[in-house]
Design a protein around this motif. Sequence first.
Motif: not given
Length: 162
Positions: A32-33, A62-63, A91-94, A120-121
């Motif tokens: 997910v961007e 993954r955000f 500002s971090k990937d998660f 999210l499902i």
Amino acid sequence: MMTFELNRRQVILAGAAMLLAQPSLAQQVHTVEMLNKDPDDKKRRMIFRPLVQVLEAGDTVRFASVDKGHNTESLKGMLPEGAEKWKSKLSKDFDLTLTVPGFYGYKCTPHTAMGMTGLLIVKGEGMMNNYEAVRGVKHKSRMQKVWDQIWAQVEADGLLNT
Ligand SMILES: [Cu+2]
């Protein structure tokens, strides 16, 4: 000689155990961007893309911090029972691995008022258990507009079928 055979057998058993553990490798990562602008519609600002992401239980979302200044935080009253809340750093990937089937609403903490939110499902048994509760959550102005879009998309894409 006997000892050698036993060791060899143990090695084979260990190998078999590793193979059995491999289904974990089949777990998928879905991105997910977190974006300042929708590349497909420049008028849409501060968005998660896609707005609705479907996972299987055990998958990871993954955000991706594509544009800086965003995060992801679970929304109150919008998680399945037994699921843990989360809040990521700006500002971090998660990466978030979800194991409890159901509906998960989340937002970007600094852009809540701008309607930066998503769903999210997680598919699987019990997925519909918290649907009515999550669907019934009322939001403020911009957020509610986006949630109206989210539910319209959920219905249009037939995502309520387990
Ligand atoms: Cu944001």
